[in-house]
Scaffold this active site. Structure first.
Site, mmCIF file in Angstrom:
data_model
loop_
_atom_site.group_PDB
_atom_site.id
_atom_site.type_symbol
_atom_site.label_atom_id
_atom_site.label_comp_id
_atom_site.label_asym_id
_atom_site.label_seq_id
_atom_site.Cartn_x
_atom_site.Cartn_y
_atom_site.Cartn_z
ATOM 1 N N ARG A 70 2.274 57.199 37.832
ATOM 2 C CA ARG A 70 3.228 57.947 37.013
ATOM 3 C C ARG A 70 4.207 56.988 36.347
ATOM 4 N NH1 ARG A 70 6.566 60.089 39.726
ATOM 5 N NH2 ARG A 70 5.827 59.759 41.849
ATOM 6 N N TYR A 198 -3.488 59.229 33.471
ATOM 7 C CA TYR A 198 -3.235 59.180 34.920
ATOM 8 C C TYR A 198 -2.887 60.586 35.458
ATOM 9 C CZ TYR A 198 -1.168 58.629 39.403
ATOM 10 O OH TYR A 198 -0.910 58.799 40.735
ATOM 11 N N CYS A 251 4.364 58.659 50.894
ATOM 12 C CA CYS A 251 5.085 58.413 52.158
ATOM 13 C C CYS A 251 4.476 59.188 53.319
ATOM 14 C CB CYS A 251 6.562 58.774 52.012
ATOM 15 S SG CYS A 251 7.468 57.598 51.017
ATOM 16 N N ASP A 276 1.022 68.646 48.938
ATOM 17 C CA ASP A 276 1.901 68.059 47.908
ATOM 18 C C ASP A 276 2.937 69.021 47.327
ATOM 19 O OD1 ASP A 276 2.565 65.705 46.412
ATOM 20 O OD2 ASP A 276 1.623 66.595 44.649
HETATM 21 C C1 OXD Z 1 2.800 61.844 43.520
HETATM 22 C C2 OXD Z 1 1.491 62.517 43.693
HETATM 23 O O1 OXD Z 1 2.893 60.859 42.769
HETATM 24 O O2 OXD Z 1 1.432 63.492 44.463
HETATM 25 O O3 OXD Z 1 3.767 62.316 44.137
HETATM 26 O O4 OXD Z 1 0.504 62.131 43.056
HETATM 27 MN MN MN Z 2 3.360 64.083 45.201
#
Ligand code: OXD
Ligand code: MN
Length: 606
Positions: A70, A198, A251, A276
Site C-alpha cells: 500500500r 497492488y 502484526c 482483517d
Molecule cells: C493490510 C492488509 O495492509 O490487510 O492491512 O493487506
Molecule cells: Mn489489514
C-alpha cells in the site's frame, strides 16, 4: 444480466466513455467464468500455473517491482472540507481531485478490456451487507475479487433496483508511482484508484470500501467498520465466546484468528470468522454484533508456516493465488519462514531471478501475499456467513511494541477502552511502503483506513458505547516484548491461547486480575504458563508496569491528541489525565475490592 439495474449500467457507460476500453466484460461470478478468467490470465502471462499435484488450482503472480505494498502517501480522502478528513489523512478538494484524476485517466484503457465487477460486502441477505461495483482493467484484480468477495449476480440481486452502491474506478494505467493515486470521495460513495495493481490499492472492496468508505457510512448510520479479525473461542464445555481484534497490518491478525491451541489446551477450539475486517452494529438486544464483510483471505506469506499457522497452510493448499513469492523448479512456492529447500538449483526469487540461499537475501518479497477463499479454512466458523453476525464479548487492541506495553491488560471501562484503542502505537511493517520498525501512532489500527476525521471517529466509538446494554470488555495485547538480547520473551502463535483463555474467563467473570494504574492485569499464574520457559525477569517484562515510562507515554499521547484541536473528545483527554494521576499516586491498592485474593502481583509491576 446486470444491465437490468439502470443506475449501474448508466454509470458503467459513463466510465467506459471516459476510460475508452476496447471491450467491456460484465462478470457474473460463475465457476465457468472464473475458469475462463484464469485461462486468460495464464495465456496473457499474468498468472503462472503452479505444480498441479502440490498446489492444485493455484497460480503465481509477479507484480511490477515498484508496486508491492500500500502507498499511503498516494492515498487521499477527498471530503468537501479538509476538517472532515482530519489531520491524519492526506486530503484533496473533491473538484481538484476529480479534475486531476480525469485528466490522468482519459482513454487509459485503450487497447484493454474493462471488467465490470459487482460485489457484495457481507453475507447474502444480511442487514449489514452493502454492494460495490468495481471497474478494472486488471485481470489479476478481477480474479482476486472473485476470491475476496461474494462477486457477481449475488451482488446485483442484493442491490435490486436501488442506486445505493459504491462506485470503484480502477486502472493499472502505466503503474507509474509518480502518478499513483488512491482517492476516496465518501460523500459520493466513490473510489478512484489509478496506476497501481497492488491488493490494498486495487481490490477496492477491501481497504477502500470496507474500511475507508464504510467507516464514513458507519458514522452516519450508527455502526463501525473496523480493521479487525473475528474469532469464536469454544471452551471445553462447548460455550463459544466471540472476540473481535484490531492489530496493525502484518502484526498477526491472521495467525491469531486461526490460532491452533497446543495440546495442554486441547479442550479449547478456535473458530475463524475473518482475519482483517469487521463491521459491527448494536443489535436490538443492545449487544454488539459483527460480520466479516469479506469472503477470502489476502494474507502475508513470509512467516506463515506449519509451525506458526497450520490452519492457514491448509487453507492455501489449493485454489489460491500467490503474489511475489519465490518459485522452485518443480512449480512449488517458497517464502521466508518455510523450511529452506535442500538444493536451490533452479529456484527463482519473487522477480524471477535465480537465487542462492546462502547469500542470505530475501527471496520472497517481505510483503508477498496469498489469496484464498475463506471456505477452505479448516476451522471456519459455521456462523461466518450468518446474516445476523455473531455477538461480540471482547474487543482486543493489539500492537507490535518491543517495550512498555504488557502482554495483556483489560480496560477499566468502555471509555477507558476507547482510550486504549485511540492510544495504540506500533512498529511499522512491510505492508505499507516506507521504513519498517519505526513506532508510529495507529489508533485502533485504523490510521491508514479511517475515512474521516479520527477525532470524530473516537467520539463515534464513545457514542456507540452508550447504546450498548452490555458493552464488550476491551483489552490491549502485545506479543512482541523483547529481552535485553532482543529476543522475544513470549512464544506467541498457538501459545497465545493462554492469553485468550484469560480474556474469555474475564468476560465470563471467572478470572482474577490485579488492578494497576493502566488497567487490570493477569498474574503469571492466571495465564497457566508455568510450563513455558519464561524467567522471573521475563515475567517482569511481560506483566510489569513501568510507571515513569507510562507517564511519559501518556504525555506524548496527549500531544498526539492535540493535533485534533477542538474536535478531540473531552472524555478521552480526561482519560489521559486520569491515567497520569493514577500513575502518579504515591501508592495505589494492589487489588480491587472483591477481587479474589492471591491473584498475585506481577513482580516488578509498578
Ligand atoms: C493490510 C492488509 O495492509 O490487510 O492491512 O493487506
Ligand atoms: Mn489489514
Amino acid at each position: 444480466m446486470a444491465k437490468g439495474n439502470t443506475a449501474v449500467s448508466q454509470w458503467v457507460g459513463e466510465v467506459a466513455g471516459h476510460f475508452k476500453p476496447d471491450r467491456v466484460v460484465w462478470l457474473n461470478g460463475s465457476d465457468e467464468e472464473y475458469r475462463q478468467l484464469l485461462a486468460e490470465a495464464v495465456r496473457s502471462g499474468h498468472l503462472l500455473p503452479l505444480n498441479p499435484e502440490k498446489h492444485p488450482g493455484s497460480y503465481l503472480h509477479r507484480s511490477h517491482p515498484k508496486d508491492v505494498a500500500r502507498t499511503e502517501q498516494c492515498t487521499f480522502i477527498c471530503t468537501p472540507s479538509h476538517g472532515d478528513a482530519g489531520p491524519t489523512n492526506n486530503w484533496m478538494a473533491p473538484d481538484e481531485a476529480y479534475a486531476m484524476l480525469n485528466r490522468l485517466s482519459g482513454g487509459i484503457m485503450r487497447g484493454r478490456t474493462m471488467y465490470v465487477v459487482p460485489y457484495l460486502m457481507g453475507p447474502k441477505g444480511s442487514p449489514f451487507s452493502k454492494v460495490g461495483v468495481e471497474v478494472t482493467d486488471s485481470l489479476y484484480v478481477a480474479i482476486n475479487m472473485r476470491l475476496m468477495t461474494r462477486m457477481g449476480e449475488v451482488a446485483l440481486e442484493h442491490l435490486g433496483g436501488s442506486g445505493d452502491f459504491v462506485k470503484g474506478l480502477h486502472s493499472l494505467g502505466t503503474l507509474d508511482p509518480e502518478k499513483r493515486y488512491i482517492c476516496h470521495f465518501p460523500q459520493d460513495k466513490t473510489i478512484y484508484s489509478i496506476n497501481s495493481g497492488y491488493g490494498g490499492n486495487a481490490l477496492l472492496g477491501k481497504k477502500c470500501f470496507a474500511l475507508r468508505i464504510a467507516s464514513w457510512q458507519g458514522r452516519k448510520e450508527g455502526w463501525l467498520a473496523e480493521h479487525m479479525f473475528l474469532m469464536g473461542v469454544e471452551d471445553p464445555k462447548g460455550k463459544i465466546t466471540y472476540i473481535a481484534g484490531a492489530l496493525p497490518s502484518a502484526c498477526g491478525k491472521t495467525n491469531l484468528a486461526m490460532l491452533q491451541p497446543p495440546v495442554k489446551f486441547g479442550g479449547y477450539r478456535i473458530w475463524c470468522l475473518g482475519d482483517d475486517i469487521a463491521w459491527l452494529r448494536v443489535g436490538p438486544d443492545g449487544q454488539l454484533w459483527a460480520v466479516n464483510p469479506e469472503a477470502g483471505f489476502f494474507g502475508v506469506a513470509p512467516g506463515t508456516s506449519v509451525k506458526t499457522n497450520p490452519n492457514m497452510m491448509k487453507t492455501i493448499a489449493q485454489n489460491s493465488l500467490f503474489t511475489n513469492v519465490a518459485l522452485g523448479p518443480d512449480g512449488t512456492v517458497w517464502w521466508e519462514g518455510l523450511d529452506p529447500p535442500e538444493n536451490t538449483r533452479g529456484y527463482v526469487d519473487w522477480q524471477g531471478e535465480p537465487w542462492d540461499l546462502a547469500s542470505g537475501e530475501k527471496r520472497a518479497h517481505p510483503n508477498s501475499r496469498f489469496t484464498a477463499p475463506m471456505s477452505q479454512c479448516p476451522i471456519l466458523s459455521p456462523r461466518w456467513d450468518d446474516p445476523q453476525g455473531v455477538p461480540i464479548s471482547a474487543i482486543l487492541f493489539g500492537c507490535r511494541r518491543s517495550v512498555l506495553v504488557p502482554l495483556v491488560y483489560e480496560s477499566l471501562s468502555w471509555e477507558h477502552g476507547v482510550y486504549l484503542g485511540a492510544a495504540l502505537s506500533s512498529e511499522t511493517t512491510a505492508a505499507a511502503v516506507g521504513t519498517t520498525g519505526i513506532v508510529r501512532r495507529d489508533p485502533m489500527a485504523m490510521l491508514p483506513f479511517c475515512g474521516y476525521n479520527m477525532a470524530d471517529y473516537f467520539q463515534h466509538w464513545l457514542d456507540l458505547g452508550k447504546r450498548l446494554a452490555k458493552p464488550p470488555k476491551i483489552f490491549r495485547v502485545n506479543w512482541f516484548r523483547v529481552d535485553a538480547n532482543g529476543r522475544f520473551v513470549w512464544p506467541g502463535f498457538g501459545e497465545n491461547i493462554r492469553v485468550i483463555k484469560w480474556i474469555v474467563d474475564r468476560v465470563n467473570g471467572q478470572a482474577p486480575a490485579v488492578k494497576t494504574p493502566i488497567g487490570w492485569l493477569p498474574s503469571p499464574r492466571e495465564l497457566q504458563a508455568d510450563d513455558l520457559d519464561i524467567s522471573k525477569e521475563g515475567w517482569e517484562t511481560l506483566l510489569g508496569v513501568d510507571k515513569p515510562a507510562w507517564v511519559e507515554a501518556a504525555q506524548r499521547q496527549a500531544e498526539f491528541f492535540e493535533r485534533f484541536g477542538d474536535r478531540m473528545p473531552a472524555k478521552l483527554l480526561a482519560e489521559g489525565r486520569d491515567l497520569i494521576a493514577r500513575l502518579k499516586e504515591e501508592s495505589h491498592p494492589r487489588g480491587a475490592p472483591g477481587q479474589p485474593s492471591g491473584a498475585g502481583t506481577p513482580s516488578g509491576a509498578g
